[in-house]
Design an enzyme around this catalytic site. Structure first.
Site, mmCIF file in Angstrom:
data_model
loop_
_atom_site.group_PDB
_atom_site.id
_atom_site.type_symbol
_atom_site.label_atom_id
_atom_site.label_comp_id
_atom_site.label_asym_id
_atom_site.label_seq_id
_atom_site.Cartn_x
_atom_site.Cartn_y
_atom_site.Cartn_z
ATOM 1 N N CYS A 330 0.789 -1.238 0.000
ATOM 2 C CA CYS A 330 0.000 0.000 0.000
ATOM 3 C C CYS A 330 0.824 1.294 0.000
ATOM 4 O O CYS A 330 0.543 2.185 -0.799
ATOM 5 C CB CYS A 330 -0.998 0.056 1.145
ATOM 6 S SG CYS A 330 -1.205 -1.447 2.052
ATOM 7 N N ARG A 359 6.859 -11.249 5.368
ATOM 8 C CA ARG A 359 6.395 -11.066 6.732
ATOM 9 C C ARG A 359 7.049 -12.123 7.594
ATOM 10 O O ARG A 359 7.139 -13.286 7.204
ATOM 11 C CB ARG A 359 4.861 -11.211 6.807
ATOM 12 C CG ARG A 359 4.180 -10.134 6.002
ATOM 13 C CD ARG A 359 2.679 -10.229 6.112
ATOM 14 N NE ARG A 359 2.075 -9.296 5.175
ATOM 15 C CZ ARG A 359 0.773 -9.231 4.930
ATOM 16 N NH1 ARG A 359 -0.054 -10.042 5.565
ATOM 17 N NH2 ARG A 359 0.302 -8.373 4.062
ATOM 18 N N GLN A 377 1.186 -11.078 -3.288
ATOM 19 C CA GLN A 377 -0.242 -10.778 -3.201
ATOM 20 C C GLN A 377 -0.747 -10.296 -4.551
ATOM 21 O O GLN A 377 -0.036 -9.601 -5.259
ATOM 22 C CB GLN A 377 -0.469 -9.643 -2.200
ATOM 23 C CG GLN A 377 -0.149 -9.990 -0.777
ATOM 24 C CD GLN A 377 -0.436 -8.817 0.136
ATOM 25 O OE1 GLN A 377 0.076 -7.731 -0.067
ATOM 26 N NE2 GLN A 377 -1.260 -9.040 1.147
ATOM 27 N N ASP A 379 -2.573 -7.836 -5.405
ATOM 28 C CA ASP A 379 -3.006 -6.675 -4.654
ATOM 29 C C ASP A 379 -3.575 -5.587 -5.562
ATOM 30 O O ASP A 379 -3.237 -5.520 -6.739
ATOM 31 C CB ASP A 379 -1.769 -6.118 -3.943
ATOM 32 C CG ASP A 379 -2.120 -5.451 -2.638
ATOM 33 O OD1 ASP A 379 -3.314 -5.331 -2.323
ATOM 34 O OD2 ASP A 379 -1.183 -5.036 -1.941
ATOM 35 N N HIS A 381 -5.161 -1.278 -5.069
ATOM 36 C CA HIS A 381 -5.701 -0.205 -4.241
ATOM 37 C C HIS A 381 -6.565 0.681 -5.108
ATOM 38 O O HIS A 381 -6.126 1.131 -6.163
ATOM 39 C CB HIS A 381 -4.576 0.590 -3.582
ATOM 40 C CG HIS A 381 -3.846 -0.235 -2.574
ATOM 41 N ND1 HIS A 381 -2.753 -0.990 -2.900
ATOM 42 C CD2 HIS A 381 -4.110 -0.481 -1.261
ATOM 43 C CE1 HIS A 381 -2.358 -1.657 -1.816
ATOM 44 N NE2 HIS A 381 -3.156 -1.363 -0.816
ATOM 45 N N LYS A 461 -14.661 -4.456 6.218
ATOM 46 C CA LYS A 461 -14.196 -5.283 5.104
ATOM 47 C C LYS A 461 -15.170 -6.389 4.787
ATOM 48 O O LYS A 461 -16.036 -6.732 5.589
ATOM 49 C CB LYS A 461 -12.837 -5.889 5.427
ATOM 50 C CG LYS A 461 -12.875 -6.844 6.616
ATOM 51 C CD LYS A 461 -11.563 -7.618 6.719
ATOM 52 C CE LYS A 461 -11.573 -8.562 7.916
ATOM 53 N NZ LYS A 461 -10.396 -9.404 7.993
ATOM 54 N N HIS A 507 -8.472 -1.386 -0.223
ATOM 55 C CA HIS A 507 -7.420 -2.353 -0.465
ATOM 56 C C HIS A 507 -8.109 -3.665 -0.808
ATOM 57 O O HIS A 507 -9.069 -4.020 -0.140
ATOM 58 C CB HIS A 507 -6.602 -2.472 0.829
ATOM 59 C CG HIS A 507 -5.711 -3.659 0.870
ATOM 60 N ND1 HIS A 507 -4.372 -3.571 0.664
ATOM 61 C CD2 HIS A 507 -5.981 -4.964 1.082
ATOM 62 C CE1 HIS A 507 -3.845 -4.778 0.757
ATOM 63 N NE2 HIS A 507 -4.804 -5.640 1.004
#
Length: 636
Positions: A330, A359, A377, A379, A381, A461, A507
RNA sequence: GCCAGUGUAGCUCAAGGGGUAGAGCAUCCGCCUUGUAAGCGGAAGGUUGCCCGUUCGAGUCGGGCCACUGGCUCCA
């Protein structure tokens, strides 16, 4: 007088007697009783008014009672075999039941067999389960005498002066029930596993030993469950992955939780990525690439160093600056957004990236591809105006479903997580966002569950859970509002009024991560990937060495048609051997070339299902393969 | 991180309650020339996860690490 409805539909009126007495001889068909929506024991007294329905073992609601009783039988057996064992709790769960114990000596898997044997004895003994009410002081004395420290802790939280216990033979357990009338009704059960579990799920408290088991009403159901479990084990991606040569994880050399994608796994990944990228462009997303590390200042601003540091890899220090491996994408996407002043006319902006993040996960939680330390990911945004939120969320959800369906998932459950007690941002934004999420799931006709107060502190979410071919749930898609980062990074756009406004940021990840997704796909298909994803789609096998040139020619033709084909021309291997190998590799089409086919430009077609379709013109086979690819079909 | 279990050849597994590691598959080399799920023979392959200790002697017993498995917790 209450009405009591028997399983055969007969209605009796009674009170002041127990259900068991009321039923008399027919009691042997009964398991429990449903009174005003609550399940009671048959030993309870018929209430003065209302309606009660007798449940038999075949009622789904009775299964939980059966399993709870099985848990008591387990605890009973354990106290017989291992006196001094402390009891914690023993509920029924989705697939069976468990009981948590603190044993004086460690128990092993071999002990499970003994415990199970003892349980059978208790079932044989057909002990009645009786509910006894014990005054609080007496109950406390009783538990203290036995040193049942966990039960004492539970007792302290139970209101009332009369405490409910259940007795079966010499075994007495603090319990609110309900239970079957006797142990003899628990006929079909099995102990499955041994595991550690914290007392009350709290890692600072005692580690107990959890014994898992399952119980069913009929032998067939138990059998079926055990077969299902076996099948799930057979499909384990950690077994199939190396077997199909998809990936490896080499702890000693490379590091735990770090995945090496082998050529075949990489092939699948590339196909997923290509599909993903193409569809994202079509859906109005813009692909971006961002680095793997970023300065500490970035993570300071994003708040990760304050709230997420324990999951981040230690900093890399170079030229006296600290850099961190990214745990999320992000902040970089926000960086792109912030390179210039944005107009309301530009929004929505949708940045997507197959972003690899790192991570630090504790070693004990790592699990094949499903839980790793470095992962990519899928991902994106979405940065939009408040008035665009509804439309954006709707299309994100529709898009997510399209993508998931393309991979063969058909069953979805949505979970809507709403505002927690501690949150950031203003409540009106939260309400608007939450409502948009709710509206979107409803519009798509998805069944959903609200997890009240379970949203992140920065936004509500929606998570989508898919069911795989074995009906196991997997959480894949997540669509998350973020009222925190736009604030922290001071993201703005200029509105029609010429003033600065704060955009909404969403996200989202659809597949979750490519690593986890490959793991799930592997288990979903048991390694037999649909043709469009199969690393090798067709293998060409010569019957003898004489047909090798023809086999190679066939493979070349397939390749020219865009079909992933290989000719296997291994010397010294019989056709039987090659067919077996191809089947084990789950290659969808096996094309066999013998003298008969070579002369006529044909191949003998065999499917990975084992079906032998006989000779076919090559052109026909090509059309067939291409058709299956175009439809992303699971049919060969 | 915690509890329990496990760690032997590339893979799957053997090695009475200490006596010096063995089989199948895979690999390599031959033979066989093959018609739909394993042809035959041979060779090679191991510091028994790592480190300490006990012992005349440790794959086996003890301790410590590491990793994995099943969970707890957490999560994409």
């Amino acid at each position: 007088m209450a009405k009591v409805i028997l399983p055969n539909g007969e209605v009796r009126e009674a009170h002041r007697v127990s259900f068991l007495e009321l039923l008399g001889r027919e009691a042997k068909y009964a398991a429990a009783v449903l009174v005003n929506g609550k399940i009671w024991d048959l030993r309870e007294t018929v209430p003065a008014t209302g309606e009660a329905r007798i449940l038999t073992l075949s009622d789904p609601q009775a299964l939980e009672v059966l399993r709870h009783t099985a848990a008591h039988i387990l605890a009973h057996a354990v106290t017989r075999l291992f006196p001094g064992t402390k009891l914690a709790i023993g509920p029924a769960i989705a697939d069976g039941f468990y009981y948590d114990f603190r044993f004086e000596k460690p128990v092993s898997h071999e002990d499970l067999a003994h415990i199970e044997e003892e349980m059978r004895k208790i079932v044989e003994e057909d002990l009645p389960l009786e509910r006894v009410w014990i005054p609080r002081a007496e109950a406390e004395r009783l538990l203290r005498e036995r040193g049942e420290l966990y039960k004492l802790e539970l007792l302290a939280e139970i209101p009332g002066e009369e405490i409910s216990f259940y007795r079966q033979g010499e075994f007495l357990d603090l319990c609110r029930g309900p239970h079957l009338p006797s142990t003899g009704l628990v006929q079909h059960f099995k102990l499955l596993d041994l595991a550690g579990a914290y007392w009350r799920g709290d890692s600072t408290r005692d580690m107990l030993t959890r014994v898992y088991g399952t119980a069913f009403v009929t032998a067939e159901e138990l059998e079926q469950f055990l077969r299902w479990r076996e099948e799930a084990r057979r499909r384990d991606h950690r077994v199939l992955g190396p077997k199909l040569d998809l990936f490896s994880i080499q702890n000693e050399m490379v590091g735990a939780g770090l995945v090496l994608w082998h050529p075949k796994g990489a092939r699948i990944r590339r196909l997923i990525e290509d599909f993903w990228v193409t569809e994202h462009y079509k859906a109005g997303y813009q692909l971006v690439y961002t680095p793997h590390i970023g300065r500490s200042r970035l993570w300071q601003t994003s708040g990760h160093l304050d709230f997420y540091r324990e999951s981040m890899y230690s900093p890399i220090i170079i030229e006296e600056q600290e850099f961190f491996l990214k745990p999320m994408n992000c902040p970089f996407h926000i960086g792109i957004y912030k390179t210039k002043t944005r107009s309301y006319r530009e929004l929505p902006i949708r940045y997507c990236e197959l972003g690899t993040v790192y991570r630090f996960e504790r070693s004990g939680v790592l699990h094949g591809l499903l839980r790793v330390r470095g992962f990519t990911q899928d991902d994106a945004h979405i940065i939009c105006r408040p008035d665009q939120v509804e439309e954006e969320i709707k299309s994100v959800l529709r898009f997510a479903l399209f993508i998931l369906r393309s991979f063969g998932f058909t069953e979805f459950t949505a979970y809507l997580s709403t505002r927690p007690e501690k949150f950031i941002g203003n409540p009106e934004d939260w309400d608007r966002a939450t409502e948009a999420l709710r509206q979107a799931v409803e519009d798509e006709g998805l069944s959903y569950e609200v997890k009240a107060g379970e949203g992140a502190f920065y936004g509500p979410k929606i998570d989508l859970e898919v069911q795989d071919s074995l009906k196991r749930p997997w959480q894949l898609t997540t669509v998350q509002f973020d009222f925190n980062l736009p604030e922290r990074f001071d993201m703005t756009f200029i509105g029609p009024d010429g003033r600065e406004h704060r955009p909404y940021m969403v996200h989202r990840a659809l597949l979750g991560s490519l690593e986890r997704f490959l793991g799930i796909l592997t288990e979903h298909y048991g390694g037999a990937f649909p043709v469009w994803l199969a690393p090798i789609q067709a293998v060409v096998l010569p019957v003898s060495e004489k047909e090798i040139p023809y086999a190679e020619e066939v493979a070349a033709k397939l390749l020219a048609e865009g079909i992933r084909a290989e000719a296997w021309t291994k010397e010294g291997k019989t056709l039987r051997w090659l067919v077996r190998e191809a089947q084990l590799q789950k290659i969808p089409y096996i094309l066999i070339c013998g003298a008969r086919e070579a002369g006529e430009g044909k191949v003998a077609l065999r499917l990975r299902t084992g079906e032998d379709l006989g000779p076919h013109p090559l052109s026909e086979v090509i059309t067939r393969v291409q058709g299956a690819v175009a439809n992303r079909s699971t049919v060969l």
